[in-house]
Design a protein around this motif. Structure first.
Motif, mmCIF file in Angstrom:
data_model
loop_
_atom_site.group_PDB
_atom_site.id
_atom_site.type_symbol
_atom_site.label_atom_id
_atom_site.label_comp_id
_atom_site.label_asym_id
_atom_site.label_seq_id
_atom_site.Cartn_x
_atom_site.Cartn_y
_atom_site.Cartn_z
ATOM 1 N N ALA A 89 0.831 -1.200 0.000
ATOM 2 C CA ALA A 89 0.000 0.000 0.000
ATOM 3 C C ALA A 89 0.869 1.256 0.000
ATOM 4 O O ALA A 89 1.973 1.266 0.556
ATOM 5 C CB ALA A 89 -0.910 -0.009 1.233
ATOM 6 N N ARG A 90 0.356 2.287 -0.646
ATOM 7 C CA ARG A 90 1.087 3.548 -0.692
ATOM 8 C C ARG A 90 1.326 4.089 0.721
ATOM 9 O O ARG A 90 0.474 4.008 1.586
ATOM 10 C CB ARG A 90 0.300 4.584 -1.494
ATOM 11 C CG ARG A 90 0.250 4.307 -2.984
ATOM 12 C CD ARG A 90 -0.419 5.462 -3.711
ATOM 13 N NE ARG A 90 -0.442 5.234 -5.152
ATOM 14 C CZ ARG A 90 -0.910 6.121 -6.032
ATOM 15 N NH1 ARG A 90 -1.413 7.277 -5.594
ATOM 16 N NH2 ARG A 90 -0.898 5.845 -7.319
ATOM 17 N N GLY A 91 2.520 4.628 0.903
ATOM 18 C CA GLY A 91 2.858 5.201 2.201
ATOM 19 C C GLY A 91 3.452 4.232 3.185
ATOM 20 O O GLY A 91 3.967 4.649 4.224
ATOM 21 N N THR A 92 3.410 2.929 2.870
ATOM 22 C CA THR A 92 4.008 1.942 3.769
ATOM 23 C C THR A 92 5.526 1.940 3.575
ATOM 24 O O THR A 92 6.035 2.305 2.508
ATOM 25 C CB THR A 92 3.476 0.534 3.493
ATOM 26 O OG1 THR A 92 3.804 0.162 2.143
ATOM 27 C CG2 THR A 92 1.959 0.494 3.676
ATOM 28 N N ALA A 99 10.283 2.091 0.221
ATOM 29 C CA ALA A 99 11.595 1.485 -0.012
ATOM 30 C C ALA A 99 11.717 1.018 -1.454
ATOM 31 O O ALA A 99 12.758 1.199 -2.097
ATOM 32 C CB ALA A 99 11.802 0.307 0.944
ATOM 33 N N TRP A 100 10.661 0.413 -1.980
ATOM 34 C CA TRP A 100 10.660 -0.064 -3.365
ATOM 35 C C TRP A 100 10.938 1.082 -4.334
ATOM 36 O O TRP A 100 11.744 0.948 -5.258
ATOM 37 C CB TRP A 100 9.306 -0.703 -3.666
ATOM 38 C CG TRP A 100 9.151 -1.238 -5.059
ATOM 39 C CD1 TRP A 100 9.591 -2.457 -5.514
ATOM 40 C CD2 TRP A 100 8.508 -0.596 -6.166
ATOM 41 N NE1 TRP A 100 9.266 -2.601 -6.843
ATOM 42 C CE2 TRP A 100 8.596 -1.479 -7.268
ATOM 43 C CE3 TRP A 100 7.858 0.627 -6.315
ATOM 44 C CZ2 TRP A 100 8.071 -1.164 -8.516
ATOM 45 C CZ3 TRP A 100 7.337 0.939 -7.564
ATOM 46 C CH2 TRP A 100 7.443 0.054 -8.651
ATOM 47 N N ILE A 101 10.330 2.230 -4.105
ATOM 48 C CA ILE A 101 10.541 3.395 -4.969
ATOM 49 C C ILE A 101 11.989 3.880 -4.882
ATOM 50 O O ILE A 101 12.633 4.164 -5.894
ATOM 51 C CB ILE A 101 9.577 4.534 -4.561
ATOM 52 C CG1 ILE A 101 8.129 4.131 -4.832
ATOM 53 C CG2 ILE A 101 9.924 5.825 -5.297
ATOM 54 C CD1 ILE A 101 7.103 5.102 -4.269
ATOM 55 N N SER A 102 12.512 3.955 -3.666
ATOM 56 C CA SER A 102 13.875 4.447 -3.467
ATOM 57 C C SER A 102 14.915 3.486 -4.034
ATOM 58 O O SER A 102 15.854 3.902 -4.729
ATOM 59 C CB SER A 102 14.139 4.660 -1.971
ATOM 60 O OG SER A 102 15.428 5.187 -1.760
ATOM 61 N N TYR A 103 14.753 2.188 -3.762
ATOM 62 C CA TYR A 103 15.708 1.202 -4.268
ATOM 63 C C TYR A 103 15.720 1.202 -5.797
ATOM 64 O O TYR A 103 16.773 1.059 -6.435
ATOM 65 C CB TYR A 103 15.361 -0.205 -3.774
ATOM 66 C CG TYR A 103 15.313 -0.396 -2.271
ATOM 67 C CD1 TYR A 103 15.901 0.503 -1.398
ATOM 68 C CD2 TYR A 103 14.656 -1.508 -1.729
ATOM 69 C CE1 TYR A 103 15.848 0.299 -0.026
ATOM 70 C CE2 TYR A 103 14.601 -1.717 -0.365
ATOM 71 C CZ TYR A 103 15.190 -0.812 0.490
ATOM 72 O OH TYR A 103 15.125 -1.025 1.840
ATOM 73 N N LEU A 104 14.531 1.337 -6.385
ATOM 74 C CA LEU A 104 14.405 1.323 -7.837
ATOM 75 C C LEU A 104 15.255 2.432 -8.456
ATOM 76 O O LEU A 104 15.952 2.218 -9.457
ATOM 77 C CB LEU A 104 12.937 1.496 -8.229
ATOM 78 C CG LEU A 104 12.500 1.058 -9.628
ATOM 79 C CD1 LEU A 104 12.711 -0.437 -9.803
ATOM 80 C CD2 LEU A 104 11.029 1.429 -9.846
ATOM 81 N N ARG A 105 15.207 3.601 -7.852
ATOM 82 C CA ARG A 105 15.978 4.735 -8.364
ATOM 83 C C ARG A 105 17.483 4.541 -8.171
ATOM 84 O O ARG A 105 18.278 4.927 -9.027
ATOM 85 C CB ARG A 105 15.547 6.019 -7.647
ATOM 86 C CG ARG A 105 14.142 6.498 -8.007
ATOM 87 C CD ARG A 105 13.733 7.643 -7.110
ATOM 88 N NE ARG A 105 12.446 8.209 -7.503
ATOM 89 C CZ ARG A 105 11.773 9.085 -6.773
ATOM 90 N NH1 ARG A 105 12.260 9.487 -5.591
ATOM 91 N NH2 ARG A 105 10.614 9.563 -7.213
ATOM 92 N N LEU A 106 17.849 3.933 -7.053
ATOM 93 C CA LEU A 106 19.268 3.847 -6.714
ATOM 94 C C LEU A 106 19.992 2.677 -7.370
ATOM 95 O O LEU A 106 21.155 2.803 -7.755
ATOM 96 C CB LEU A 106 19.437 3.767 -5.194
ATOM 97 C CG LEU A 106 19.121 5.053 -4.415
ATOM 98 C CD1 LEU A 106 19.182 4.782 -2.920
ATOM 99 C CD2 LEU A 106 20.098 6.155 -4.795
ATOM 100 N N VAL A 107 19.333 1.519 -7.456
ATOM 101 C CA VAL A 107 20.025 0.344 -7.989
ATOM 102 C C VAL A 107 19.298 -0.302 -9.166
ATOM 103 O O VAL A 107 19.759 -1.314 -9.710
ATOM 104 C CB VAL A 107 20.269 -0.717 -6.889
ATOM 105 C CG1 VAL A 107 21.145 -0.144 -5.782
ATOM 106 C CG2 VAL A 107 18.952 -1.247 -6.328
#
Length: 338
Positions: free
Chosen positions: A247-250, A255-263
């Protein structure tokens, strides 16, 4: 006739004896240092309340390097605790002092200072995503140089850089600039949840440093200045598994959004902001903490909290002990050669 003249044999023996004695003494110093550090490591892990007066070589001056968007005070009394109040123990700085680090400072950075990176918009390389760190972060690097120099003079010791988040790769940039000149004043770099790997150039990768991290990774890879006496310890958390279906905001979705951008992948583990796969450096002492989280906003779980510090600090102490023992041996051997 004896195959060797008597006088020659005595001369050989007289030269060999000090050498053997020096080697045994140096080895003894190394062994004692490592045993002591190992014992301290065990004790600190066994009881977070038991602290010891350690030699200054194991408790050097510490310069805390703030992460992107953070203020100096976030690592001091301005750190928020679970109740929403501020930290009465002085935050990360206070906790380090409680553990024997008498000289701890935070790089003077205020939240508005981060707006300085906007000057990069006037640079073509920055806009294209290929700018070196100096373009937008030169102000930060200059402050690191100045702070380290001042601490070296005031303490008489080399400084340990303790870097949180983006402070880690910025520290690597500071160490690498000017042909590694800063290394002579730095004993170690310890990073807490720092993104060390350059993000993928193609989507979903997103290099928000506009090329600065790629520059650091290419020019100062891994433990680049270890040969100059700088030890590297990378601390990374794996408490949050990224999940694009959460769910959004969890925490899992963020983390999924951040990891996607970084790695380039979101379905991996990390500290909630930085993926584990990008938080360690080749050649560094690597410490992975299953329960550690990235943000100071998670006061009981972030790297600088009371509950987490004692899971990584013993490894730093052990690394400093090895460094001190190695330097002692080299000094003894150089003396014998002289």
């Amino acid at each position: 006739m004896h195959p060797f003249p008597t006088g020659g044999m005595q001369s050989l023996q007289s030269r060999a004896a000090p050498s053997c004695y020096g080697f045994r003494l140096a080895t003894s110093v190394l062994v004692r240092a490592l045993i002591t550090a190992a014992a301290l490591q065990f004790c600190c892990r066994s009881s977070s309340r038991a602290f010891f007066h350690l030699p200054s070589v194991l408790r050097p001056p510490v310069l805390v390097l703030p992460g992107f968007g953070n203020d100096k005070d976030d690592y001091m009394s301005g750190e928020l605790v679970a109740s929403g109040a501020i930290a009465e123990d002085g935050g990360l700085v206070g906790r380090l002092r409680k553990r024997g680090f008498e000289h701890v400072e935070v790089l003077p950075v205020a939240r508005p200072d981060w707006l300085r990176i906007l000057v990069g918009l006037f640079d073509a390389d920055f806009r294209e995503g290929s700018a070196p760190p100096e373009t937008a972060f030169g102000w930060y690097l200059e402050r690191v140089d100045k702070a380290v120099a001042q601490m070296r003079v005031s303490s008489g010791q080399r400084v340990l850089l303790l870097a949180h988040s983006a402070g880690g790769w910025l520290a690597r940039a500071a160490l690498g600039r000017n042909h590694g000149a800063l290394a002579s004043n730095v004993s170690a770099l310890v990073t807490l949840g720092s993104p060390h790997s350059a993000p993928p150039k193609e989507p979903p990768g997103d290099d928000q440093t506009r090329g600065a991290l790629s520059y650091v990774d290419n020019n100062f890879p891994g433990a680049a200045l270890r040969a100059k006496g700088v030890e590297y310890v990378t601390i990374a958390g794996s408490a949050v598994q990224g999940d694009g279906n959460a769910a959004r905001g969890t925490p899992e979705r963020e983390a999924w959004i951040s990891y996607l951008r970084l790695v380039g992948r979101g379905d991996v583990s990390g500290d909630g902001i930085v993926a584990l796969s990008g938080a360690h450096l080749d050649g560094a002492t690597q410490v992975t903490l299953p329960q550690a989280k990235h943000s100071i906003g998670t006061p009981k779980e972030w790297y600088g909290s009371n509950d987490v510090i004692d899971t990584w600090l013993p490894q730093v102490t052990l690394t400093l002990a090895r460094q001190a023992a190695s330097q002692s041996i080299m000094s003894l051997l150089h003396g014998l050669e002289g």
